[in-house]
Design an enzyme around this catalytic site. Structure first.
Site, PDB file in Angstrom:
ATOM      1  N   GLY A 154       0.706  -1.085  -0.130  1.00 20.50           N
ATOM      2  CA  GLY A 154       0.048  -0.122  -0.228  1.00 20.50           C
ATOM      3  C   GLY A 154       0.938   1.247   0.113  1.00 20.50           C
ATOM      4  O   GLY A 154       2.048   1.189   0.233  1.00 20.50           O
ATOM      5  N   CYS A 155       0.244   2.436  -0.238  1.00 20.24           N
ATOM      6  CA  CYS A 155       0.930   3.756  -0.682  1.00 20.24           C
ATOM      7  C   CYS A 155       1.375   4.179   0.747  1.00 20.24           C
ATOM      8  O   CYS A 155       2.691   4.548   1.040  1.00 20.24           O
ATOM      9  CB  CYS A 155      -0.028   4.708  -0.945  1.00 20.24           C
ATOM     10  N   TYR A 156       0.538   4.269   2.013  1.00 25.02           N
ATOM     11  CA  TYR A 156       1.131   4.513   3.262  1.00 25.02           C
ATOM     12  C   TYR A 156       2.227   3.378   3.955  1.00 25.02           C
ATOM     13  O   TYR A 156       3.129   4.018   4.353  1.00 25.02           O
ATOM     14  CB  TYR A 156      -0.034   4.603   4.071  1.00 25.02           C
ATOM     15  N   ALA A 159       5.727   4.287   2.330  1.00 24.34           N
ATOM     16  CA  ALA A 159       6.441   5.592   2.709  1.00 24.34           C
ATOM     17  C   ALA A 159       6.680   5.279   4.209  1.00 24.34           C
ATOM     18  O   ALA A 159       7.908   5.648   4.680  1.00 24.34           O
ATOM     19  CB  ALA A 159       5.421   6.659   2.849  1.00 24.34           C
TER      20      ALA A 159
END
Length: 337
Positions: A154-156, A159
């Site tokens: 996932g994106c979060y 990061a």
């Protein structure tokens, strides 16, 4: 050349995949697909995405028969589909020669009870779940190289884990204090479907999914420690800025942090270690992760900031990184000039 089909090509991530596949020197686009009940079925992709106005591709509705044929008809399949669709289709798509890269959350969490709690439906594809490799490209390269099914992170989590894993890997985290992750994402993270929350007049900076976002167990599973994660919706289109506050072990120095990050990412061309705290504009429309950190040695607290483009490194370009690893190409092929 490797042939590629993209299912879910009508959305932001799917359209980004189309662009990346077309510019990749070793890939050819075999087809673009949507579900049979999609409102975008049989439309031109150029009709939906003006940046692809030069692309002659139709969004073909996909049937169960076509899924089976696709499994043996192409080298790679990208799934930019809802979690439920990926969950249901994976056994068919992974039954042939094609390798499958799933950009939904369907195969990221191995604990099926946790999955059901956060995704709202039971996970019954146990064989596919066991087969799936978590595609955090900078950290799982060996596993990705031999995988047939990739669960693209996932994106979060991308990061957050990029910021935290060098510290965890080097045993520098004080495990009695949970890392605190505050992250802001652009509205593209919510997808193309219209909603009041993401409309032009309504969108504002706001926390959401507080103490219950589905990316929390994903971060915890691949970091190996509990976290406090609070996502925020920002009033901009693309990008994620994650600011992570951590307690490090007593006596940890700035030099140790410097070494941890340098050792982790020295040979990783997609990760850029910055001399100052990054901003979203630095990474928008790029595949990069930009990182910077600062340690207060007196208190033992460090702040680490990670900036990514949520549609690129948080989804599509990381999927391409995984494909590059699987085909033994340089990880940045087709992504960095």
């Amino acid at each position: 050349m490797y042939s590629v089909s993209i299912i879910g090509a009508s959305g932001y991530t799917g359209a980004q995949l189309v662009q990346l596949v077309l510019q990749h020197p070793k890939l050819e686009l075999a087809g673009t697909y949507v579900s049979e009940n999609s409102n975008d079925a049989n439309k031109s992709i150029a009709e939906l995405h003006g940046n692809l106005a030069h692309v002659n591709a139709t969004l073909t509705p996909i049937s169960d028969t076509a899924l089976s044929e696709m499994a043996n008809g192409v080298d790679f399949i990208f799934l930019a589909t809802p979690h439920e669709a990926s969950h249901d289709w994976m056994p068919i798509l992974s039954s042939g020669k094609a390798k499958v890269l799933d950009l939904s959350g369907a195969f990221r969490i191995k604990d099926t009870a946790v999955f059901e709690q956060f995704y709202g439906f039971p996970h019954t594809q146990t064989q596919s779940l066991a087969q799936a490799v978590y595609g955090l490209a900078e950290w799982h390269e060996a596993q990705i190289a031999s995988a047939d099914v990739i669960a693209v992170p996932g994106c979060y989590p991308t990061a957050s884990l990029s910021a935290l894993k060098p510290l965890a890997h080097n045993g520098l985290l004080d495990e009695s204090v949970r890392p605190v992750i505050n992250a802001v994402s652009g509205v593209s993270g919510a997808g193309r479907k219209a909603s009041l929350t993401t409309s032009f007049f309504e969108v504002s900076l706001q926390a959401y999914g507080v103490l219950g976002h589905r990316h929390t167990p994903e971060i915890e599973a691949y970091l190996g420690t509990p976290v406090i994660f609070t996502p925020h919706l920002g009033n901009f289109k693309r990008g994620i800025l994650a600011t992570v506050t951590v307690k490090v072990k007593a006596g940890t120095t700035s030099a140790q942090l410097e070494k941890a990050y340098t050792d982790a990412y020295a040979d990783k061309p997609i990760v850029r270690l910055r001399k100052s705290f990054p901003k979203i504009d630095d990474v928008a429309h790029t595949p990069f992760v930009d990182l910077h950190w600062k340690l207060d040695e007196a208190s033992g607290y460090a702040v680490v900031t990670a900036a990514i483009d949520n549609v690129m490194k948080g989804a599509a370009s990381q999927a391409i990184q995984c494909l590059n690893i699987m085909t033994k190409q340089p990880i940045e092929t087709g992504l960095v000039l």
